[in-house]
Design a protein around this motif. Structure first.
Motif, PDB file in Angstrom:
ATOM      1  N   UNK A  34      41.333  49.088  38.141  1.00  0.00           N
ATOM      2  CA  UNK A  34      40.238  49.874  38.829  1.00  0.00           C
ATOM      3  C   UNK A  34      39.763  48.811  39.848  1.00  0.00           C
ATOM      4  N   UNK A  35      40.439  48.329  40.989  1.00  0.00           N
ATOM      5  CA  UNK A  35      40.017  47.560  42.171  1.00  0.00           C
ATOM      6  C   UNK A  35      40.605  46.187  42.092  1.00  0.00           C
ATOM      7  N   UNK A  36      41.198  45.757  41.250  1.00  0.00           N
ATOM      8  CA  UNK A  36      41.808  44.267  41.238  1.00  0.00           C
ATOM      9  C   UNK A  36      43.284  44.224  41.180  1.00  0.00           C
ATOM     10  N   UNK A  37      44.024  45.485  41.563  1.00  0.00           N
ATOM     11  CA  UNK A  37      45.298  45.536  41.607  1.00  0.00           C
ATOM     12  C   UNK A  37      46.180  44.411  42.453  1.00  0.00           C
ATOM     13  N   UNK A  38      45.414  44.333  43.479  1.00  0.00           N
ATOM     14  CA  UNK A  38      46.262  43.231  44.316  1.00  0.00           C
ATOM     15  C   UNK A  38      46.178  41.720  43.724  1.00  0.00           C
ATOM     16  N   UNK A  39      45.108  41.187  43.186  1.00  0.00           N
ATOM     17  CA  UNK A  39      44.916  40.183  42.344  1.00  0.00           C
ATOM     18  C   UNK A  39      45.966  39.929  41.096  1.00  0.00           C
ATOM     19  N   UNK A  40      46.102  41.219  40.578  1.00  0.00           N
ATOM     20  CA  UNK A  40      46.969  41.160  39.399  1.00  0.00           C
ATOM     21  C   UNK A  40      48.287  41.013  39.812  1.00  0.00           C
ATOM     22  N   UNK A  41      48.748  41.813  40.739  1.00  0.00           N
ATOM     23  CA  UNK A  41      50.141  41.525  41.488  1.00  0.00           C
ATOM     24  C   UNK A  41      50.489  40.114  41.927  1.00  0.00           C
ATOM     25  N   UNK A  42      49.370  39.671  42.581  1.00  0.00           N
ATOM     26  CA  UNK A  42      49.582  38.039  43.140  1.00  0.00           C
ATOM     27  C   UNK A  42      50.026  37.162  41.827  1.00  0.00           C
ATOM     28  N   UNK A  43      49.387  37.754  40.759  1.00  0.00           N
ATOM     29  CA  UNK A  43      49.529  36.816  39.511  1.00  0.00           C
ATOM     30  C   UNK A  43      50.630  37.192  38.755  1.00  0.00           C
ATOM     31  N   UNK A  44      51.541  38.105  39.381  1.00  0.00           N
ATOM     32  CA  UNK A  44      52.766  38.415  38.862  1.00  0.00           C
ATOM     33  C   UNK A  44      54.088  37.972  39.705  1.00  0.00           C
ATOM     34  N   UNK A  45      53.874  37.145  40.627  1.00  0.00           N
ATOM     35  CA  UNK A  45      54.844  36.727  41.556  1.00  0.00           C
ATOM     36  C   UNK A  45      56.091  36.336  41.017  1.00  0.00           C
ATOM     37  N   UNK A  46      56.220  35.669  40.112  1.00  0.00           N
ATOM     38  CA  UNK A  46      57.396  35.234  39.521  1.00  0.00           C
ATOM     39  C   UNK A  46      58.109  36.468  38.907  1.00  0.00           C
ATOM     40  N   UNK A  47      57.568  37.305  38.161  1.00  0.00           N
ATOM     41  CA  UNK A  47      58.186  38.531  37.386  1.00  0.00           C
ATOM     42  C   UNK A  47      58.518  39.550  38.652  1.00  0.00           C
ATOM     43  N   UNK A  48      57.811  39.611  39.501  1.00  0.00           N
ATOM     44  CA  UNK A  48      58.137  40.700  40.469  1.00  0.00           C
ATOM     45  C   UNK A  48      59.516  40.120  41.175  1.00  0.00           C
ATOM     46  N   UNK A  49      59.563  38.910  40.884  1.00  0.00           N
ATOM     47  CA  UNK A  49      61.006  38.587  41.903  1.00  0.00           C
ATOM     48  C   UNK A  49      62.140  38.603  40.981  1.00  0.00           C
ATOM     49  N   UNK A  50      62.035  38.949  39.721  1.00  0.00           N
ATOM     50  CA  UNK A  50      62.925  38.890  38.924  1.00  0.00           C
ATOM     51  C   UNK A  50      63.630  40.548  38.683  1.00  0.00           C
ATOM     52  N   UNK A  51      64.885  40.487  38.929  1.00  0.00           N
ATOM     53  CA  UNK A  51      65.628  41.711  39.126  1.00  0.00           C
ATOM     54  C   UNK A  51      65.470  42.702  37.736  1.00  0.00           C
ATOM     55  N   UNK A  52      64.988  42.037  36.686  1.00  0.00           N
ATOM     56  CA  UNK A  52      64.721  42.976  35.483  1.00  0.00           C
ATOM     57  C   UNK A  52      63.755  43.934  35.727  1.00  0.00           C
ATOM     58  N   UNK A  53      62.506  43.566  36.546  1.00  0.00           N
ATOM     59  CA  UNK A  53      61.622  44.619  36.875  1.00  0.00           C
ATOM     60  C   UNK A  53      62.008  45.694  37.796  1.00  0.00           C
ATOM     61  N   UNK A  54      62.294  46.839  37.362  1.00  0.00           N
ATOM     62  CA  UNK A  54      62.740  47.836  38.077  1.00  0.00           C
ATOM     63  C   UNK A  54      61.908  48.887  38.836  1.00  0.00           C
ATOM     64  N   UNK A  55      60.681  48.960  38.112  1.00  0.00           N
ATOM     65  CA  UNK A  55      59.565  49.808  38.481  1.00  0.00           C
ATOM     66  C   UNK A  55      58.102  49.282  38.137  1.00  0.00           C
TER      67      UNK A  55
END
Length: 102
Positions: A34-55
């Motif tokens: 509810x409104x802090x999605x961008x901050x959460x995604x910025x705190x997931x920088x390493x895992x978002x680069x991992x090819x295991x995350x498919x969606x």
């Protein structure tokens, strides 16, 4: 306003949670904050680069932050595959998957 009770909560960035507790990198991520999605995604920088995350499922509001979220995820190799309207104000649930994956 004086609340009757205050509940303390523990919070971690997704990257720190995975690293510190040796949690496997997720295959699928749902973000509903509810409104802090961008901050959460910025705190997931390493895992978002991992090819295991498919969606990733994230709720987007029709605002400038949504554009930044799409840009951030696009830069990590994700694109919107499905969208579902979830309200009258243009809010939509978006499912992102890695480019090249169906």
């Amino acid at each position: 306003f004086e609340p009757a009770f205050r509940q303390l909560t523990l919070s971690y960035s997704i990257d720190n949670l995975v690293e510190q507790f040796h949690i496997p990198v997720p295959n699928h991520v749902k973000i509903d904050v509810d409104g802090t999605e961008l901050a959460v995604l910025k705190g997931a920088d390493t895992i978002l680069s991992n090819p295991s995350v498919s969606s990733i499922l994230v709720e987007l509001q029709p605002d400038q932050q949504s554009n930044r979220i799409v840009e951030l995820l696009s830069g990590k190799g994700f694109e919107i595959r499905e969208e579902y309207l979830v309200g009258r104000r243009g809010t939509r649930n978006c499912i992102f998957s890695r480019s090249g994956n169906s």
